[in-house]
Design a protein around this motif. Structure first.
Motif, PDB file in Angstrom:
ATOM      1  N   ASN A   1       6.603   2.686  -0.518  1.00 33.35           N
ATOM      2  CA  ASN A   1       5.653   1.596  -0.303  1.00 33.35           C
ATOM      3  C   ASN A   1       6.386   0.355   0.209  1.00 33.35           C
ATOM      4  O   ASN A   1       7.608   0.260   0.119  1.00 33.35           O
ATOM      5  CB  ASN A   1       4.785   1.344  -1.552  1.00 33.35           C
ATOM      6  CG  ASN A   1       5.532   0.702  -2.710  1.00 33.35           C
ATOM      7  OD1 ASN A   1       6.498  -0.045  -2.513  1.00 33.35           O
ATOM      8  ND2 ASN A   1       5.086   0.990  -3.914  1.00 33.35           N
TER       9      ASN A   1
ATOM     10  N   THR B   1       0.851  -1.201   0.000  1.00 32.74           N
ATOM     11  CA  THR B   1       0.000   0.000   0.000  1.00 32.74           C
ATOM     12  C   THR B   1       0.883   1.246   0.000  1.00 32.74           C
ATOM     13  O   THR B   1       1.947   1.240  -0.589  1.00 32.74           O
ATOM     14  CB  THR B   1      -0.927   0.026   1.223  1.00 32.74           C
ATOM     15  OG1 THR B   1      -0.102  -0.115   2.364  1.00 32.74           O
ATOM     16  CG2 THR B   1      -1.965  -1.068   1.141  1.00 32.74           C
ATOM     17  N   HIS B   2       0.402   2.297   0.648  1.00 35.73           N
ATOM     18  CA  HIS B   2       1.113   3.574   0.591  1.00 35.73           C
ATOM     19  C   HIS B   2       1.342   4.132   1.984  1.00 35.73           C
ATOM     20  O   HIS B   2       1.005   3.496   2.986  1.00 35.73           O
ATOM     21  CB  HIS B   2       0.336   4.547  -0.292  1.00 35.73           C
ATOM     22  CG  HIS B   2      -1.100   4.658   0.098  1.00 35.73           C
ATOM     23  ND1 HIS B   2      -1.497   5.169   1.296  1.00 35.73           N
ATOM     24  CD2 HIS B   2      -2.241   4.276  -0.546  1.00 35.73           C
ATOM     25  CE1 HIS B   2      -2.816   5.142   1.366  1.00 35.73           C
ATOM     26  NE2 HIS B   2      -3.297   4.588   0.272  1.00 35.73           N
ATOM     27  N   THR B   3       1.906   5.319   2.025  1.00 36.22           N
ATOM     28  CA  THR B   3       2.370   5.867   3.304  1.00 36.22           C
ATOM     29  C   THR B   3       1.265   6.454   4.181  1.00 36.22           C
ATOM     30  O   THR B   3       1.563   7.007   5.241  1.00 36.22           O
ATOM     31  CB  THR B   3       3.411   6.974   3.056  1.00 36.22           C
ATOM     32  OG1 THR B   3       2.842   7.934   2.162  1.00 36.22           O
ATOM     33  CG2 THR B   3       4.678   6.394   2.454  1.00 36.22           C
ATOM     34  N   ARG B   4       0.016   6.343   3.740  1.00 32.26           N
ATOM     35  CA  ARG B   4      -1.042   6.866   4.605  1.00 32.26           C
ATOM     36  C   ARG B   4      -1.519   5.826   5.604  1.00 32.26           C
ATOM     37  O   ARG B   4      -2.395   6.077   6.418  1.00 32.26           O
ATOM     38  CB  ARG B   4      -2.208   7.366   3.769  1.00 32.26           C
ATOM     39  CG  ARG B   4      -1.917   8.730   3.197  1.00 32.26           C
ATOM     40  CD  ARG B   4      -2.786   8.962   2.014  1.00 32.26           C
ATOM     41  NE  ARG B   4      -2.641  10.300   1.499  1.00 32.26           N
ATOM     42  CZ  ARG B   4      -3.140  10.669   0.329  1.00 32.26           C
ATOM     43  NH1 ARG B   4      -3.799   9.806  -0.411  1.00 32.26           N
ATOM     44  NH2 ARG B   4      -2.976  11.893  -0.093  1.00 32.26           N
ATOM     45  N   TYR B   5      -0.977   4.622   5.474  1.00 25.07           N
ATOM     46  CA  TYR B   5      -1.174   3.622   6.513  1.00 25.07           C
ATOM     47  C   TYR B   5       0.182   3.392   7.169  1.00 25.07           C
ATOM     48  O   TYR B   5       1.232   3.602   6.560  1.00 25.07           O
ATOM     49  CB  TYR B   5      -1.707   2.313   5.910  1.00 25.07           C
ATOM     50  CG  TYR B   5      -3.015   2.457   5.174  1.00 25.07           C
ATOM     51  CD1 TYR B   5      -4.145   2.976   5.812  1.00 25.07           C
ATOM     52  CD2 TYR B   5      -3.133   2.079   3.836  1.00 25.07           C
ATOM     53  CE1 TYR B   5      -5.356   3.112   5.128  1.00 25.07           C
ATOM     54  CE2 TYR B   5      -4.336   2.212   3.159  1.00 25.07           C
ATOM     55  CZ  TYR B   5      -5.443   2.731   3.799  1.00 25.07           C
ATOM     56  OH  TYR B   5      -6.629   2.867   3.138  1.00 25.07           O
ATOM     57  N   VAL B   6       0.144   2.950   8.399  1.00 33.07           N
ATOM     58  CA  VAL B   6       1.376   2.638   9.116  1.00 33.07           C
ATOM     59  C   VAL B   6       1.940   1.326   8.573  1.00 33.07           C
ATOM     60  O   VAL B   6       1.192   0.373   8.349  1.00 33.07           O
ATOM     61  CB  VAL B   6       1.055   2.471  10.626  1.00 33.07           C
ATOM     62  CG1 VAL B   6       2.309   2.072  11.384  1.00 33.07           C
ATOM     63  CG2 VAL B   6       0.458   3.745  11.187  1.00 33.07           C
ATOM     64  N   HIS B   7       3.237   1.280   8.333  1.00 33.28           N
ATOM     65  CA  HIS B   7       3.878   0.014   7.967  1.00 33.28           C
ATOM     66  C   HIS B   7       5.307  -0.004   8.487  1.00 33.28           C
ATOM     67  O   HIS B   7       6.006   1.004   8.413  1.00 33.28           O
ATOM     68  CB  HIS B   7       3.836  -0.223   6.449  1.00 33.28           C
ATOM     69  CG  HIS B   7       4.097  -1.645   6.085  1.00 33.28           C
ATOM     70  ND1 HIS B   7       5.348  -2.160   5.937  1.00 33.28           N
ATOM     71  CD2 HIS B   7       3.239  -2.683   5.898  1.00 33.28           C
ATOM     72  CE1 HIS B   7       5.266  -3.455   5.645  1.00 33.28           C
ATOM     73  NE2 HIS B   7       3.990  -3.811   5.619  1.00 33.28           N
TER      74      HIS B   7
ATOM     75  N   ILE C   1       8.830   0.957   6.057  1.00 32.32           N
ATOM     76  CA  ILE C   1       9.330   2.315   5.872  1.00 32.32           C
ATOM     77  C   ILE C   1      10.013   2.826   7.138  1.00 32.32           C
ATOM     78  O   ILE C   1      11.022   3.527   7.080  1.00 32.32           O
ATOM     79  CB  ILE C   1       8.182   3.272   5.405  1.00 32.32           C
ATOM     80  CG1 ILE C   1       8.770   4.619   4.965  1.00 32.32           C
ATOM     81  CG2 ILE C   1       7.144   3.453   6.471  1.00 32.32           C
ATOM     82  CD1 ILE C   1       7.741   5.546   4.328  1.00 32.32           C
TER      83      ILE C   1
ATOM     84  N   PHE D   1       2.563  14.107  -1.034  1.00 35.22           N
ATOM     85  CA  PHE D   1       2.248  12.688  -1.120  1.00 35.22           C
ATOM     86  C   PHE D   1       2.757  12.177  -2.449  1.00 35.22           C
ATOM     87  O   PHE D   1       2.672  12.854  -3.460  1.00 35.22           O
ATOM     88  CB  PHE D   1       0.737  12.438  -1.016  1.00 35.22           C
ATOM     89  CG  PHE D   1       0.382  10.988  -1.176  1.00 35.22           C
ATOM     90  CD1 PHE D   1       0.747  10.057  -0.199  1.00 35.22           C
ATOM     91  CD2 PHE D   1      -0.282  10.530  -2.303  1.00 35.22           C
ATOM     92  CE1 PHE D   1       0.447   8.704  -0.353  1.00 35.22           C
ATOM     93  CE2 PHE D   1      -0.593   9.183  -2.459  1.00 35.22           C
ATOM     94  CZ  PHE D   1      -0.232   8.274  -1.481  1.00 35.22           C
ATOM     95  N   ASN D   2       3.325  10.968  -2.405  1.00 37.69           N
ATOM     96  CA  ASN D   2       3.881  10.379  -3.610  1.00 37.69           C
ATOM     97  C   ASN D   2       3.418   8.928  -3.631  1.00 37.69           C
ATOM     98  O   ASN D   2       3.827   8.114  -2.795  1.00 37.69           O
ATOM     99  CB  ASN D   2       5.413  10.500  -3.549  1.00 37.69           C
ATOM    100  CG  ASN D   2       6.065  10.120  -4.859  1.00 37.69           C
ATOM    101  OD1 ASN D   2       5.703   9.127  -5.474  1.00 37.69           O
ATOM    102  ND2 ASN D   2       7.024  10.917  -5.287  1.00 37.69           N
ATOM    103  N   THR D   3       2.523   8.639  -4.571  1.00 40.77           N
ATOM    104  CA  THR D   3       1.775   7.379  -4.592  1.00 40.77           C
ATOM    105  C   THR D   3       2.609   6.129  -4.304  1.00 40.77           C
ATOM    106  O   THR D   3       2.304   5.365  -3.397  1.00 40.77           O
ATOM    107  CB  THR D   3       1.076   7.219  -5.964  1.00 40.77           C
ATOM    108  OG1 THR D   3       0.174   8.314  -6.126  1.00 40.77           O
ATOM    109  CG2 THR D   3       0.310   5.912  -6.045  1.00 40.77           C
TER     110      THR D   3
END
Lengths: 678, 678
Positions: A553, A328-334, A337, A547-549
Motif C-alpha cells: 500500500n 489504498t491497495h494494489t487494485r488501484y494504480v499508484h 509501488i 491479493f494481500n490487503t
C-alpha cells in the motif's frame, strides 16, 4: 577432548530400520492366534523383548503351542524379516565407512539376538564394517547396565573416554554415559521417547546421520558429567524463539510498574515471550540507542528491523505525508509501488525481474515456496537444521529451530548446520553439496520430488555463519542440476547488512531464483516482498491470483522508499563494511583475554561469537545465557542463536557509530570478566 | 422459469462411484493377458466404452480368446464389481429421495449396460427411487446426441424445458442443453474435464450434491441458450479475486499517463489484478471520497479497510506520534499493546480472553486454524462454497472462491452458499445444520476428524448474506456437539460494520471459540489479530511458540487504538445502524423501478444486491459487470461477489454520510437506467 579410538553403534533403529520386521512378527503371531491386536497392545509390545512378546502370546492366547514352539515361530518370522526386508538407515553406512577409513574401531552393541544382527547387517551390506558385534541378550546382559558398556570397552581395548556411543534409546545413552562414553542420540520416530529427552541425555542429538559428519566424532567429549548437568540446568528448549525468554512463573519477583505490565501480558496468552529475566520496558529510541521508562539508556546490538536507526526521521516523514494523502491497495494504480518496485529490482541480479509485496517475511516465504513447488512440480524443500523462516503453517514446517515439538513438513529435509567452526573450515561448499545430495537421495527414496532449497545465506539462526565468500556457488549449481530452485531468504542478510553487497547472496556471486525479504525493508512498518524470475512466478500465477490487503500500500511503499533513500544518502553499504570490519577486529581482540570466546566470525554488521568451554570447541550455553543477562545490566541488548543456543548474535542497527562501537566493546569486556569471575 | 416435472440423472460418476470397478476390470484383463498397463494406457481406457476396451485387449494382446470371450470376461468382472463394490456418491440418495417426495419423476440415463445400472443402483439402495432406467448403449444410442434426450423427455411425458439433467460429463451436459433441458454439472475428479469446463457448459455446476439443495431444482431455467451464451462471454473465472479485473492484454487501449503506469505494473508480475477496464489512478482520499490524478472525485462504496474514513486524522496523528518515539516488537514490554488488548477484549464475549496480533487477516486465520486443530486433534475444517479467508498456503486451501484451479485442502469440506434468496427463507439455521451434518459424515467416511467451522457471519464473498439474526445459534451448537470449534472470521463483519453489534457474530447471539480480525482494525496500517479461548490457545502454545516481527508493534497498536477511540467518540455503531437502514430502504425503493435488482439485503453498512434477469431469480453476471463499469463512469466505486459473481457488494467506509447516500442512490438509479437501455 581426547582422540576417539572406537565408536559403538546400536543396531535396531540406529543402523537398521527394523521396526517393521518386529511388527510383522507380532502380527504374524496374532494372526495365527486368531486375534487382532488393538493399538494399545501394539504399543505395549513395542517395548518388549522377544521373550516377553512370546510370553504375552503364550500366556494370553495359548493356541495349543508351548512357549518354545511359539518362540521358534517368532524367531523364524524375525529371521526371515531381517534377511529379506530390513534396510539400512540413511547415511549409516557412509558414516561407518568414513570412521573406519580414519582408523577407528567400530562395534555394534544391541539387545537383539546376534543371529538377527548378522542377518540384518549382511543384508544392508554393513557387516564387514564392524570389528565386533555384541548381543546383550545373548550374553544375558542389559544395555541398561553401564557394566555392559565397560566390558565392551575392555574388549575393544579402549578407554571409555575414547569411545563414542550412538544409540536411539535414552536408556542406552544413559548407561553409556555412566560408563564414561561420549554419546550421540540419534532420533528414531519409532522409539517411545521424544527428541528432547534424547537431547538432554546425550552429548549430541541428531535427527539423521546427515547431521553427524565423521569429523565431529574424531575427538570425544571429556567433561562428560559436568556438561550434561549444565545442559539439564539450562532451558530445555533452545529453539530460536526461546533464547533468553522471561519465565512467566517468576512474575512475582519483579517489582512495581514492571510487574503490573508483565502481569497484564497474560491477556496476550501463552505463545508470547519476553526477553530477559528482568524484562525491558522501552519507551523511546533513537539511532542505536533505546531508553526505558525510567530513562536508562541501552545500546541496541540486536535489532535488525529499524536498520536505519530507531525513529528514523526519513521514515516518519514519509509515512506521515502519505497517510495524509491516501492509503489504498494494489487494485488501484499508484506510483509508490511502481517507483519502489523498479528501484528495488535494480539492486537484484538480472533474471529476477518481478516483485510482489506482502506484510511479513513469513508471508513472502509462504508464497515463494508455493511458486517453487508450482514451477518444479516437486514438493521437497531442503533447509538447514536450525533454520527459521517464519510462522505460517507451511513455513513453520520448514523452520526446525521453531521448537522440537512443532511437526516439520513430511516432505522437507534438513542438512546439518554448516558449522564452519566445528567443521574446521570456512570453505564448506563441497561439504554442503554432499549433504544436499544425501537429502535429495533420501527424498527420492520416499517418492518426494525435489523442489529446491530455502537458505538464508548467512545462516543466522544456525549461528551466524558467513563462511568463505563463494561457497554457495557449487551449492546453487547442484540445486539447479537436480532440477530444483534456490530461494534466498534475505530477511536477515539483505539491505546492506553484510557490508559486502546489498544482498547477502551477493557475497557468493550467485543468482537465486527467488529472493524473499522483510524486517529492515521499511524500518519497522510492516512490509515484505518476494522478488522472482518471471517464469517461476507465472507457473504459480497461471492457476492462482494473489491479493494481500495491506501489502504494497502507498504508506508501506513510502516507508520502504525512505529506507532506500537513506541507504543512498548515507552510503550505508560502505558504512556497514567499515564499521563491521572494526567491530569484528575489536571483538577478536577481546578473544585473546577471554578464552570462552571460541570463534568470532562475521560479515558487515552481523557477527556470531561462539561461547565455548575454554580451550575446547564445546558450546557453553550456560555461560552465554549468563553473559547476555550481565550485558543487559551493562546496558547492552543482545541475543543468542545457533544449534546449541550459545552463539552471541551481534546485529545492531546499521547506523552503528564509533561511540556505539566502544560502548559495546567496553561493556562486553566487563561483562565477560564478570561472568568469568563468578 | 417453469415448474420442474422430471429430473434425469447420469449414473457412473454422478449417482455411483463406479470408476474403481472399471479400473479393476481393466487390470483384470491386463493381468490375464500377462501385461501391465502404463499410465497413458490407463488414461486412454478411461475414455473408452466397454466394447472399445475389449477390442483394445483383443486386437493388441489376443491371448487366444475371441473378442466375445473377452467381452464375457470383462462383463463378468464388471457385473461382480457393480454387485459387490460400488458405492453411492455422497448425497445422491438424499437428493433423489427429496425430489421424489416433491412428486417429481426421476430417471437414470447412462451409457453403461442396463444390467450394470440395475446391479449398482440396487447395491446402493437407490433402484426403487427411479421411474425409468435407460441405457444408451443397450438402445444403440449415444448421450452425445440430443435426440436421445428428446426421446427420453417423451417417455417421461415431460417437456424438455420442464426437465433438469444432472451429469458429470461435459458432452452429456451439452447434448441435454441442446435438447432444451436445464442442466447441472456435478464435478467428478475421475472425469477428464475440469470444473471450469463443466461450469461453462451447464446452467449450474457443483462439486458435491451437498451444494445442490432439492429446492434449487423445483423450477427449471427457461432461457437456456441465452444464459449459457452470456456465461461464455463473461469472464471464465468469477473467483473473489477476479471480479471486474482489468485485462492486461488491453493495456494499449489506455491512454497517456495511465497506460504508462499500467505498463509499469508488469514489474509486479502476473498475480496482481487491477479493478475496472479503465483502471483508476487514485492519489488522495478523505472520508468516503477518493480523487484521481486529474482531480475527478469518486464515492468509495467498496472500501472496508479505511472504515473510519480515508486519511483519518486520528490515525495519522497516532502513527506519527508513535513513530517519533519507538517502534519495537513484542519481546519488550510496551503499554500500547496492553492497553489495546484489554480494550478490545472488553468488546468480546466472556470466555474469549486471550488475544494475539498478526499483520494480516490471512496470518490470523492461519494461526486460528492451527489452534483449533491442536485443541480438537482433528484436521477437518468446514467452510462455505464461496468463502475467502486468505492467502497463505493453509488458508488458500480453505478459500474455495480464490479460483477453481487452486487445490483445496484434502481435509476441508464445503457446504453450499447459504443463499437465502434462492432458498426462499432468511431462517436457514436448520438448513445449514443439515449441510454441516452431511459434511461431517463425509469426513468421518474418509477418516478425517472434524475440527471445526471457519465462517464469516455475513458470508461476504458468498454474496453478503446477513440472514435472520440468530440463525447461527443452532449451527454453533451443532458444531460443539460434534466436538468442533467455531472460528468467527470477523475480517469483514467486525468493527461495527453490521450496525447491530460491534462484531458480526453478535447479531446471532453466539459465542465463537476463536475470533479473527483484520482489515478495518487500524484503518489501513497492517494489523490483524486472533482472539481466543485461553484453553484453545494453550493447546497450540504448549508445543509451539509464535513470534511475528511487525505484529502488535507500538505503531500498529497506536493506529488500532485511534480507530477504537474514533468509534467511541463518534458513536459509530449507532451511526452505522441509522445510515445502514436508510441505505437499505433507499436501494429497496429503487428495486421497484429496476427489475434486475432481484434481492436487496443487508445489515448496517454492508449490503448485497442480487442482479438477476427481471422476473426471475437467475443470476445475471453480465448485467452486474456492466453496471459496475457504468457506476464508475458515474463516479461510484463498487465491486461484485457471490457464487455467480452477480451480487453488488455495497460496503462504504463507515463514516458514510447523508450526502454520500444521495450521491450513491442517484448514481445507481442513473446507472441502472443506462444499463437497462443499452
Amino acid at each position: 577432548m581426547g582422540a576417539t579410538k572406537a565408536v559403538v553403534f546400536d543396531c535396531d533403529g540406529t543402523l537398521l530400520r527394523s521396526m517393521d520386521v518386529w511388527h510383522a512378527m507380532e502380527s504374524g503371531l496374532a494372526r495365527r492366534a486368531g486375534i487382532r491386536l488393538d493399538p494399545q497392545q501394539v504399543e505395549q509390545l513395542n517395548a518388549n523383548t522377544l521373550s516377553q512378546t512370546v510370553a504375552f502370546f503364550h500366556d494370553r492366547y495359548g493356541v495349543g503351542k508351548s512357549r518354545d514352539e511359539l518362540f521358534a515361530d517368532a524367531f523364524a518370522l524375525l529371521l526371515a524379516g531381517y534377511r529379506e526386508r530390513v534396510a539400512a538407515r540413511a547415511g549409516a553406512s557412509d558414516l561407518a565407512l568414513a570412521l573406519r577409513s580414519r582408523g577407528l574401531l567400530l562395534a555394534v552393541a544391541s539387545s537383539s539376538p546376534r543371529v538377527f544382527l548378522e542377518a540384518g547387517l549382511e543384508r544392508a551390506g554393513m557387516l564387514d564394517l564392524f570389528d565386533l558385534v555384541v548381543s546383550a541378550e545373548d550374553e544375558g546382559a542389559s544395555k541398561r547396565d553401564p557394566r555392559f558398556f565397560l566390558r565392551l570397552a575392555d574388549r575393544l581395548g579402549a578407554s571409555p573416554d575414547a569411545i563414542w556411543g550412538i544409540d536411539d534409546s535414552v536408556y542406552a545413552i544413559r548407561a553409556m554415559d555412566e560408563a564414561g562414553y561420549s554419546t550421540v542420540g540419534i532420533y528414531d520416530t519409532d522409539e517411545a521417547g521424544t527428541f528432547e529427552e534424547l537431547r538432554l541425555a546425550a552429548h549430541r542429538a541428531v535427527r539423521e546421520f546427515a547431521e553427524l559428519p565423521c569429523e565431529g566424532l574424531l575427538r570425544t567429549v571429556k567433561e562428560t558429567k559436568v556438561r550434561r548437568r549444565s545442559m539439564e540446568s539450562a532451558e530445555s528448549n533452545v529453539g530460536i524463539l526461546e533464547s533468553n525468554s522471561f519465565d512467566m512463573r517468576r512474575v512475582d519477583e519483579l517489582d512495581g510498574t514492571l510487574r503490573d505490565l508483565v502481569e497484564r501480558r497474560k491477556a496476550l496468552g501463552s505463545c508470547y515471550r519476553l526477553f530477559y529475566q528482568k524484562p525491558l520496558h522501552l519507551v523511546r529510541g533513537e539511532g542505536c540507542r533505546l531508553f526505558d521508562a525510567d530513562g536508562t539508556e541501552y545500546l541496541d546490538m540486536y535489532n535488525n528491523i529499524p536498520s536505519m536507526g530507531h525513529s528514523n526521521p526519513y521514515v516518519t516523514r514519509a509515512v506521515t505525508d502519505q497517510l495524509q494523502l491516501i492509503n489504498t491497495h494494489t487494485r488501484y494504480v499508484h506510483e509508490n509501488i511502481l517507483d519502489y518496485a523498479e528501484r528495488l529490482l535494480k539492486t537484484l541480479p538480472d533474471g529476477i525481474d518481478r516483485i510482489m509485496f506482502m506484510c511479513s517475511g513469513s508471508e513472502a516465504n509462504d508464497l515463494a515456496v508455493r511458486c517453487v513447488q508450482s514451477y518444479t512440480g516437486g514438493e521437497g524443500i531442503i533447509v538447514t537444521a536450525e533454520a527459521y523462516h517464519g510462522n505460517t503453517a507451511l513455513i513453520s514446517g520448514l523452520s526446525p529451530s521453531i521448537g522440537n515439538e512443532v511437526a516439520m513438513s513430511p516432505t522437507m529435509r534438513m542438512i546439518p548446520t554448516p558449522d564452519t567452526y566445528r567443521l574446521g573450515t570456512e570453505d564448506i561448499g563441497d561439504w554442503m553439496c554432499a549433504r544436499i545430495r544425501e537429502q535429495i537421495a533420501d527424498m527420492r527414496r520416499h517418492g518426494i520430488k525435489f523442489a529446491g532449497v530455502l537458505f538464508d545465506s548467512i545462516f543466522s539462526s544456525d549461528g551466524v555463519i558467513p563462511g568463505k565468500p563463494g561457497f554457495l556457488q557449487p551449492v546453487v549449481d547442484l540445486v539447479h542440476e537436480e532440477g530444483g530452485l534456490y530461494i534466498a531468504d534475505e530477511v536477515q542478510p539483505g539491505f546492506c547488512r553484510t557490508g559486502e553487497a546489498f544482498w547477502g547472496f551477493g557475497r557468493h556471486g550467485v543468482t537465486p531464483d527467488v529472493v524473499t525479504m522483510g524486517k529492515p525493508m521499511a524500518n519497522g512498518i510492516a512490509c515484505s516482498a518476494m522478488a522472482i524470475r518471471e517464469d517461476v512466478l507465472d507457473a504459480f500465477a497461471k492457476s492462482a491470483p494473489y491479493f494481500n490487503t495491506f501489502a504494497g500500500n502507498p504508506v508501506a511503499m513510502a516507508a520502504a522508499q525512505a529506507v532506500l533513500r537513506y541507504i543512498e544518502d548515507f552510503a550505508m553499504l560502505d558504512h556497514v563494511r567499515v564499521m563491521g570490519d572494526r567491530l569484528l577486529a575489536a571483538v577478536r581482540q577481546l578473544a585473546g583475554d577471554h578464552r570462552c570466546l571460541g570463534d568470532v566470525r562475521g560479515a558487515g554488521l552481523f557477527l556470531g561469537v561462539d561461547i565455548v568451554r575454554p580451550g575446547t570447541t564445546e558450546a557453553d550455553r550456560e555461560t552465554a545465557v549468563k553473559l547476555i543477562e550481565v550485558l543487559r545490566e551493562n546496558r547492552v541488548l543482545i541475543s543468542l542463536c545457533g544449534a546449541y543456543g550459545n552463539v552471541l548474535k551481534i546485529r545492531p542497527p546499521l547506523v552503528f557509530g564509533e561511540d556505539d562501537l566502544w560502548f559495546f566493546i567496553e561493556a562486553l569486556d566487563a561483562s565477560l570478566s564478570a561472568v568469568e569471575e563468578g
